[in-house]
Structures are given as C-alpha cells and as structure tokens.
Design an enzyme around this catalytic site. Structure first.
Site, PDB file in Angstrom:
ATOM      1  N   CYS A 260      -9.492 -10.031   5.556  1.00  0.00           N
ATOM      2  CA  CYS A 260      -8.935  -8.785   6.109  1.00  0.00           C
ATOM      3  C   CYS A 260      -9.672  -8.339   7.361  1.00  0.00           C
ATOM      4  O   CYS A 260      -9.092  -7.689   8.216  1.00  0.00           O
ATOM      5  CB  CYS A 260      -8.943  -7.688   5.056  1.00  0.00           C
TER       6      CYS A 260
ATOM      7  N   GLU B 251      -7.221  -0.085   0.511  1.00  0.00           N
ATOM      8  CA  GLU B 251      -7.957  -1.005   1.391  1.00  0.00           C
ATOM      9  C   GLU B 251      -6.931  -1.965   1.966  1.00  0.00           C
ATOM     10  O   GLU B 251      -6.547  -2.942   1.315  1.00  0.00           O
ATOM     11  CB  GLU B 251      -9.036  -1.757   0.590  1.00  0.00           C
TER      12      GLU B 251
ATOM     13  N   GLY C 197       0.833  -1.210   0.000  1.00  0.00           N
ATOM     14  CA  GLY C 197       0.000   0.000   0.000  1.00  0.00           C
ATOM     15  C   GLY C 197       0.869   1.261   0.000  1.00  0.00           C
ATOM     16  O   GLY C 197       0.573   2.232  -0.695  1.00  0.00           O
TER      17      GLY C 197
HETATM   18  P1  NAD Z   1      -1.368  -9.657  -2.619  1.00  0.00           P
HETATM   19  O1  NAD Z   1      -0.079 -10.362  -2.371  1.00  0.00           O
HETATM   20  O2  NAD Z   1      -2.362 -10.272  -3.470  1.00  0.00           O
HETATM   21  O3  NAD Z   1      -0.963  -8.224  -3.104  1.00  0.00           O
HETATM   22  C1  NAD Z   1      -1.912  -7.266  -3.470  1.00  0.00           C
HETATM   23  C2  NAD Z   1      -1.534  -6.742  -4.833  1.00  0.00           C
HETATM   24  O4  NAD Z   1      -0.282  -6.063  -4.772  1.00  0.00           O
HETATM   25  C3  NAD Z   1      -1.378  -7.833  -5.883  1.00  0.00           C
HETATM   26  O5  NAD Z   1      -2.081  -7.477  -7.039  1.00  0.00           O
HETATM   27  C4  NAD Z   1       0.125  -7.893  -6.118  1.00  0.00           C
HETATM   28  O6  NAD Z   1       0.466  -8.225  -7.440  1.00  0.00           O
HETATM   29  C5  NAD Z   1       0.580  -6.493  -5.811  1.00  0.00           C
HETATM   30  N1  NAD Z   1       1.975  -6.473  -5.345  1.00  0.00           N
HETATM   31  C6  NAD Z   1       2.588  -7.374  -4.543  1.00  0.00           C
HETATM   32  N2  NAD Z   1       3.874  -6.980  -4.307  1.00  0.00           N
HETATM   33  C7  NAD Z   1       4.051  -5.822  -4.969  1.00  0.00           C
HETATM   34  C8  NAD Z   1       5.160  -4.912  -5.114  1.00  0.00           C
HETATM   35  N3  NAD Z   1       6.332  -5.138  -4.525  1.00  0.00           N
HETATM   36  N4  NAD Z   1       4.977  -3.816  -5.876  1.00  0.00           N
HETATM   37  C9  NAD Z   1       3.800  -3.568  -6.469  1.00  0.00           C
HETATM   38  N5  NAD Z   1       2.728  -4.384  -6.357  1.00  0.00           N
HETATM   39  C10 NAD Z   1       2.840  -5.496  -5.636  1.00  0.00           C
HETATM   40  O7  NAD Z   1      -2.099  -9.369  -1.296  1.00  0.00           O
HETATM   41  P2  NAD Z   1      -1.526  -9.372   0.128  1.00  0.00           P
HETATM   42  O8  NAD Z   1      -0.819  -8.088   0.378  1.00  0.00           O
HETATM   43  O9  NAD Z   1      -0.873 -10.645   0.514  1.00  0.00           O
HETATM   44  O10 NAD Z   1      -2.981  -9.366   0.825  1.00  0.00           O
HETATM   45  C11 NAD Z   1      -3.117  -9.574   2.128  1.00  0.00           C
HETATM   46  C12 NAD Z   1      -3.295  -8.267   2.841  1.00  0.00           C
HETATM   47  O11 NAD Z   1      -4.337  -7.540   2.238  1.00  0.00           O
HETATM   48  C13 NAD Z   1      -3.676  -8.434   4.276  1.00  0.00           C
HETATM   49  O12 NAD Z   1      -2.953  -7.508   5.036  1.00  0.00           O
HETATM   50  C14 NAD Z   1      -5.149  -8.098   4.293  1.00  0.00           C
HETATM   51  O13 NAD Z   1      -5.596  -7.628   5.528  1.00  0.00           O
HETATM   52  C15 NAD Z   1      -5.216  -7.068   3.221  1.00  0.00           C
HETATM   53  N6  NAD Z   1      -6.556  -7.031   2.668  1.00  0.00           N
HETATM   54  C16 NAD Z   1      -7.311  -5.933   2.880  1.00  0.00           C
HETATM   55  C17 NAD Z   1      -8.607  -5.901   2.404  1.00  0.00           C
HETATM   56  C18 NAD Z   1      -9.491  -4.721   2.621  1.00  0.00           C
HETATM   57  O14 NAD Z   1     -10.560  -4.695   2.008  1.00  0.00           O
HETATM   58  N7  NAD Z   1      -9.129  -3.755   3.438  1.00  0.00           N
HETATM   59  C19 NAD Z   1      -9.109  -6.991   1.711  1.00  0.00           C
HETATM   60  C20 NAD Z   1      -8.284  -8.087   1.503  1.00  0.00           C
HETATM   61  C21 NAD Z   1      -7.007  -8.098   1.974  1.00  0.00           C
END
Ligand code: NAD
Length: 469
Positions: free
Chosen positions: A256, A222, A205
């Site tokens: 999440c 999010e 993020g």
């Molecule tokens: P993920 O690994 O799927 O990553 C999210 C996106 O970021 C993917 O599309 C991925 O390709 C991209 N990404 C990954 N590394 C990157 C980088 N170095 N540079 C640019 N883009 C990159 O998801 P995640 O982070 O493992 O998801 C889990 C987290 O998401 C948890 O912390 C969860 O709480 C949070 N989450 C939040 C919500 C919400 O609605 N607030 C919903 C679902 C998940």
C-alpha cells in the site's frame, strides 16, 4: 467459516451472528478487561509467532511466493517486535491519566480512563496477510476488547493458517476468526460492532464506512491510492534508485505504501533509468523470473489488470515489460515519459510497474500531486531543506518521507494512516492501543465545604453582578 472448538479439539463452525454474539457475551462478562487476561493472550500470541515462524513463512510463500527474507522482515519479525513493545508498555498504557485542571476543580479528581470499546471487527487485506490482520488484532486485545478477525480470502494459505492456528493459542470465546469473502463480510457488516478496523481498497472502504453508520460504529480505514515520489537533481541518484526500487519491488509492488509513480525532470529521469538498470541486474540477475527474491502477483484477476497496463503503455516501457500468466510473473518494469492521461496513471498500480512522469520542477510536482486525491504517503528525494519544507507545507498526505521509502512505516512512534481517500485514523505502537481505546472522561467530586463554596456561583438565584463582563 471457522469459529470455536469442539470437545475433540476440532474447529466448530459458527454462524456470523452467532460468532459476534459469543464475542459480545464474553466482553459483557468482563473477562477481557483485566490487564492480566490481555497480557496472557498477548504472551500466547507471542508463543504462536515463535512456534510457527516456518509455517508463516511457508504460507506467505504459497500466497505470494515471498522470499524468506521479505516474509521475516516485513511480517513475522515485524509482528514479534510490535508485540514485544506492547507487552513491555501495556501496564503504563492502561493506567488512567490525570490531565491538568483549573482552579475551580482544585478539590476534584479529573481522570481519563482507558476503556475498551467492546467487540471489535478487524478485516485484513491479502498483500501483507498476516501483519495487517494480526497487528491490529493484538492492539484490540491489548486494549481489552473481544475481537472478530476476518482474513482476506485472496491470500488463501495465510487465511487457513490464521483460522487453524489462532484458536490453538487464544481465548476462543473472545477472539474468533471468521473466514470468507465479500458474502461473509457483508453478513458481518450487518452486525453491531463497537469498533471496525478495515484494511483494503478505497471502494470496499466506502462499503465498510456506510455499514458502520447504521450503528454509529467508529472506524479506522487503512486504504490505498497512488503514492508519488518526487526526485530533484540534488540527490545521490544511485542511492535514490535503490531506495525507490526497493520500496516498489518488495512484494512485487503489492504494497500500500509502495511508490506508485515518480515525478522528476527529464535529465533526472535519464540518470534514474541508468541507475535503475544496474540496480535491478544486481538484485535479480539477468532474468528476475529466476530470482528467488522476486514475488508473484496474488491471482489472475490482478495479473490481468497489470497486463492491461503493460499492453496499453507498451511503447513507453524503458525497462522490463515481460510477463508470464502461467507463473503470475510480471517483470520489474519502468515506464518513462508518461503523460498524466496514460492508463498507468488511472488507478493505484499495486504491481511492479513504475511510471515516470516528467515535470519541470518541485512547484509543478506539487501542483500535480494536489490535483489528485491525498496519497497515503508522499516521498520526496531532495537535499534542499527549503524544498522539503515546501512539500511538507503545501501538500496533504497520510505521511511524508524524505530521501527513503517504506522505512517510516517501521518507526512505531509514528502513527500510520491515510487522509481523505487514503484513509481515516492511524495505528502502530501506542497509536494502535489508543485506536481501540475509548478515552472515558471522568470527574470525581467530593462533598467538602470548600469545593462546594468554590462552585456555588452556579446555583440560582443568579446575580448578574457576579459576572465580570
Ligand atoms: P482485499 O481484496 O483483500 O479486500 C479487503 C477486505 O475486504 C477482504 O477481507 C475482503 O474479503 C473484503 N471485501 C472485498 N470485497 C468486499 C465487498 N464487496 N464487501 C465487503 N467486503 C469486501 O484487499 P484489496 O482491496 O484488494 O487490497 C488492496 C488495497 O488495499 C490497495 O488499494 C492497497 O493500497 C490497500 N491497502 C492499504 C493498506 C494500508 O495499511 N493503508 C494496507 C494494505 C493494502
């Protein structure tokens, strides 16, 4: 990477920059603005959901071993209901609004237009790989934007489903799927977008936010974090256990808004553990690994992360604790008498492990929560109105939910989003439409002599005598 179609109907891969340019050209042509175009896309999307229910359920099963019930309830039906609501309300939502105006503007028209931003980027996460991607995408279309959609590479089957199916239903010049992982996302983030909607972890993020500053692109982030649950001794502990454990163990804790940890006093802890044992047996039988209703961990990296927690905090495991790497299975687990410094309390757990941290009372729980980052959601189980008020007034979180978990997410009139480390912005229902809409202020004057007279005091030569202070 997939984008566009060839004359034989097959997918034609576009480069990232090319895909974004195509979406921009389409937006600039004005094609995405008419409400009829938006509705047509949304109706096609609706048809896609209806015609591909089984394919969506299968993809979710492949990625997460989701049961049909959870896939239907938490993704497919959720998407369908959201779309129905959007289609039902869109004519109203797009209408310009006329706010109240002062005497000086009595002769003028004061309007707020609902303008699309332009080209939006929607980046999805793997844990609810369809819902978290397609719901904001539909909102971006409803608001009249062109959209680049980036599914998470970790939920492979769902990413493939989206890349192969979406182009068959939607306008391929305006809605373009870009597949890939960090490398492709990095490339995407170099491009200029008019809105970025990201769902995922807080660290990525930050990368997204930083990239957005280059073009001053507005964002919705999010994100996640550790969402606490406080339980006091005034509640029905059996119902509480069911509601907490359902929120924790759907999607094997990879949610999440799953309860991350429980705060309660030692007496409540014992009652909760007793109730939890019964509930888990009732739901998943003697061996949850054999239950068709319990999901798996998405990949071995996340499995390893969870295994490390279990191996470190083994002595405190009160329920569960088994795992099987081959099957990416982690047993529904509760760890009791957890100390704030224990490994399980370091980061968001994002798996089926529930720690209980004993606290004396609500005041200690509030202090504990406030010493940490603002959670995405705070759950409080209490029948006492004054305790509910205390948590509402003295803590900050994206949402707060009393005497249940997860269910607040389904109330589409409640905007959903985090605060601080758990996110920026919110969506769901009309809030999704508003997220992808620029509120363009507009003042329309005419040349009537009365209006001119009313506002004539602004012209020099100024007379200080006209000022009333
Ligand atoms: P993920 O690994 O799927 O990553 C999210 C996106 O970021 C993917 O599309 C991925 O390709 C991209 N990404 C990954 N590394 C990157 C980088 N170095 N540079 C640019 N883009 C990159 O998801 P995640 O982070 O493992 O998801 C889990 C987290 O998401 C948890 O912390 C969860 O709480 C949070 N989450 C939040 C919500 C919400 O609605 N607030 C919903 C679902 C998940």
């Amino acid at each position: 990477m997939t984008a566009g179609t060839l004359s034989n109907g097959k997918q034609k891969p576009l480069g990232v920059a090319e895909a974004v340019q195509k979406a921009r050209d389409t937006f600039n042509s004005g094609r995405t603005r008419p409400v009829e175009w938006r509705k047509e896309q949304l109706r096609n999307l609706f048809r896609m959901y209806e015609e591909n229910r089984n394919a969506m359920i299968d993809a979710l099963h492949k990625d997460l071993r989701r049961s049909k019930m959870e896939a239907t309830l938490l993704e497919v039906e959720y998407l369908i209901n959201d779309l129905k609501d959007t289609l039902h309300n869109l004519d109203e939502w797009v209408k310009p609004t006329r706010p109240s105006k002062g005497f000086i503007n009595i002769m003028d028209d004061v309007v707020i237009h609902n303008d699309p931003f332009g080209v939006a980027l929607v980046i999805g996460a793997w844990n609810y790989p369809l819902q978290l991607l397609l719901l904001p995408m539909a909102g971006a279309i409803a608001a009249g934007n062109a959209v680049i959609v980036k599914p998470s590479e970790l939920s492979v089957a769902c990413a493939t489903f989206v890349a192969e199916t979406l182009p068959k239903y939607l306008d391929n010049d305006a809605v373009i799927v870009v597949e890939g992982g960090p490398e492709e996302t990095t490339e995407l983030l170099k491009q200029k977008f008019d809105y970025i909607f990201y769902t995922g972890g807080t660290n990525v993020g930050r990368i997204v936010y930083q990239a957005a500053t280059k073009h001053l692109t507005p964002v919705t982030l999010e994100l996640g974090g550790k969402s606490p649950v406080y339980i006091d001794n005034t509640v029905d502990i059996n119902i509480t256990a069911k509601r907490v454990l359902w929120g924790k163990y759907i999607n094997a804790g990879q949610t999440c808004i799953a309860p991350d940890y429980v705060l309660c006093n030692k007496e409540t802890q014992e009652k909760f553990l007793e109730a939890a044992k019964k509930v888990l047996k009732e739901w998943y039988g003697e061996d949850a690994q054999k239950s068709p209703d319990f999901c798996r961990i998405v990949n071995s990296r996340h499995f390893g992360r969870l295994q490390a927690i279990l191996d470190t905090d083994k002595s405190k495991v009160a329920i569960g604790g088994k795992y099987d790497l081959q099957d990416k299975y982690i047993e529904p687990t509760i760890i009791a008498n957890v100390k704030p410094g224990d490994k399980v309390m370091e980061d968001e757990i994002f798996g089926p492990i529930l720690p209980i941290v004993p606290v004396e009372n609500a005041y200690e729980a509030i202090k504990f929560i406030n010493e940490r980052e603002h959670p995405l959601v705070l759950y409080v189980f209490s029948n006492q109105k004054n305790i509910q008020n205390l948590f509402t007034e003295q803590t900050r979180s994206g949402s707060i939910c009393f005497n249940d978990t997860i269910m607040f997410y389904g109330v589409d009139t409640l905007p959903f989003g985090g605060v601080g480390n758990s996110g920026i912005g919110a969506y769901h229902g009309k809030a999704t439409f508003d997220t992808f809409t620029h509120k363009k202020s507009c003042l329309v004057k005419n040349f009537s002599p009365i209006g001119e007279k009313l506002a004539s005091g602004r012209y020099p030569p100024y007379s200080d005598g006209n000022l009333s202070f």
